[in-house]
Structure formats: C-alpha cells, structure tokens
Design an enzyme around this catalytic site. Structure first.
Site, PDB file in Angstrom:
ATOM      1  N   HIS A 157       0.831  -1.199   0.000  1.00  0.00           N
ATOM      2  CA  HIS A 157       0.000   0.000   0.000  1.00  0.00           C
ATOM      3  C   HIS A 157       0.871   1.258   0.000  1.00  0.00           C
ATOM      4  CE1 HIS A 157      -2.880   2.785   2.296  1.00  0.00           C
ATOM      5  NE2 HIS A 157      -3.433   2.589   1.119  1.00  0.00           N
TER       6      HIS A 157
ATOM      7  N   HIS B 175      -0.964  10.580  -2.321  1.00  0.00           N
ATOM      8  CA  HIS B 175      -2.269  10.271  -1.740  1.00  0.00           C
ATOM      9  C   HIS B 175      -3.031  11.529  -1.339  1.00  0.00           C
ATOM     10  CE1 HIS B 175      -5.037   9.354   1.610  1.00  0.00           C
ATOM     11  NE2 HIS B 175      -5.288   8.256   0.934  1.00  0.00           N
TER      12      HIS B 175
END
Length: 239
Positions: A7, A49
C-alpha cells in the site's frame, strides 16, 4: 493465489508513494503495489495520496493542483519521514512505471475526491498505452464516475470498486452500476463473510484495505478474501 498489495509502496520503510518506497517493496519481492495519482497545475500525473502537501511539508499550503510539476519537484517531502530521505520529492507516474517490472501488478487509484481532475482518466490510459503497461494493471477509485470513464476508454480494463462507507447490499449496487468490475475494495472494518460471499457470487475478487495485523490478515484469508492492501512488509511480501 492470494494477492497482497504494498500500500503506497513500503511506507513504513520510506516516504509513502515515492520511488524509494516502491523500490523497497520491489526488493521485498512484492507481487503487487498500490499507488495514487493526481494532476499538477500544468496537467502532469504525480503519485501522491493527500490532495494537500501539508502533511509532508508545512511550508507549502494549498492543493497539489495549485503547483506546477517544476514547483512540485522543488519540494522536499522525504525529510518529514526521516533525514535519510532528505530531498526526496514526489514522483511522476511515468517515473514509477519505469522502475516497475512488467510482471508486477499495479493498482492505480484515481484520487478524484474532493478535487475533481477533469481528463485524468484519459491521461492515465494514454500513459499506460504509451508505456505498454495495460497488462497487470487494476484501476480503482472512490469516484465511480471516473471508473466509468476509464471503461469507456478501455472496455476490458480491470476495475476495482473502492468502498468506504457501509451501504445496504453493496453487491446489488455493484451488479447494477454498469461497470465491468474485476474486484471490490472495501474498508476492512466491515469485510465479513456475507460481504465476501455475495461478491464472490458476482465473480468479483474481494480485496480489503488496509490490513496490517497478521492475525486479522489470517482471519480474512480464512473467510475467503482474495488478498489485501497492507503497510506490513511481512504481509505484502507473502511472508
């Protein structure tokens, strides 16, 4: 085969979503990685992100969309992780593709909320075509309209339906939403046997996020998930 995604790369070992982070995931022999794409002010895809820079460098207010790529490349985000990574900056999507082996599966999340990046879907698809990377790719998003646009551009592209909130019978939504889905990516908090079984009945893989605890991971495997998104190198490397 259980498919475990690193991730944002190996974010416990290097600044998330950066080249060092993905390099470390590759060194761990991860079979899959997850990353996030957004657009700069001048339309370049960068891997990041947050839609703001504040978490990485408080000297730069505003959104990613407020800065050109040249400006982005001057902003140190590595020092917020550790002095070892001082000077590390955000990477372009092309730079990340360049270090990824052809057999590495890449989950690309389009970050389209709350900022809507008009045209990001075509830019992403065009970039994948240019680099001959349409294989071993999953495109996911919480913005399901973005997934629809990707489907219109590449009808056979594997799509991942990202879900955050608990909704009533999400499998019915997935069945009737008009998307040719390959997988559903739910929050781990509500990923239970009913959820997994219902989506399996639709022929979809269930890949919850973010699973870092090995005991929780083993329980989810027993329930039948097809893989997870994890920050734990022991999990994403399949150890």
């Amino acid at each position: 085969m259980i498919l475990n995604f690193a991730h944002r790369g190996s974010l416990t070992e290097a600044p998330e979503n950066t080249l060092p982070s993905f390099q470390k995931a590759i060194e761990h022999r991860a079979s899959a990685i997850e990353l996030d794409v957004q657009l700069t002010k001048d339309g370049h895809m960068v891997v990041v992100h947050d839609q703001k820079l504040a978490r990485f460098n408080k000297q730069y207010p505003g959104f990613i969309k407020d800065y050109t790529l040249a400006e982005i490349k001057q902003i140190d985000i590595g020092s917020s992780f550790s002095s070892e990574f001082r000077g590390v900056t955000l990477s372009t999507f092309e730079e990340v593709l360049a270090i990824c082996p052809p057999d590495l599966i890449i989950n690309i999340e389009i970050k389209n909320i709350p900022v809507i990046y008009e045209g990001i879907e075509r830019k992403l698809v065009d970039c994948l075509k240019e680099h001959n990377r349409l294989d071993n790719v999953i495109i996911s998003s919480f913005d399901h309209l973005a997934l629809k646009k990707v489907q219109q551009l590449v009808p056979n592209m594997p799509l991942g339906l990202l879900l955050y909130y608990r909704i009533l019978k999400p499998w019915e939504y997935a069945k009737h939403c008009g998307l040719q889905l390959a997988s559903v990516h739910p929050h781990v908090a509500y990923t239970d046997k009913e959820f997994i079984d219902e989506f399996h009945h639709l022929g979809l893989k269930v890949l919850p996020y973010t699973v870092n605890d090995k005991a929780k991971y083993q329980k989810l495997i027993e329930l039948g998930v097809d893989g997870v998104f994890s920050n734990n190198p022991q999990i994403f490397a399949g150890v």
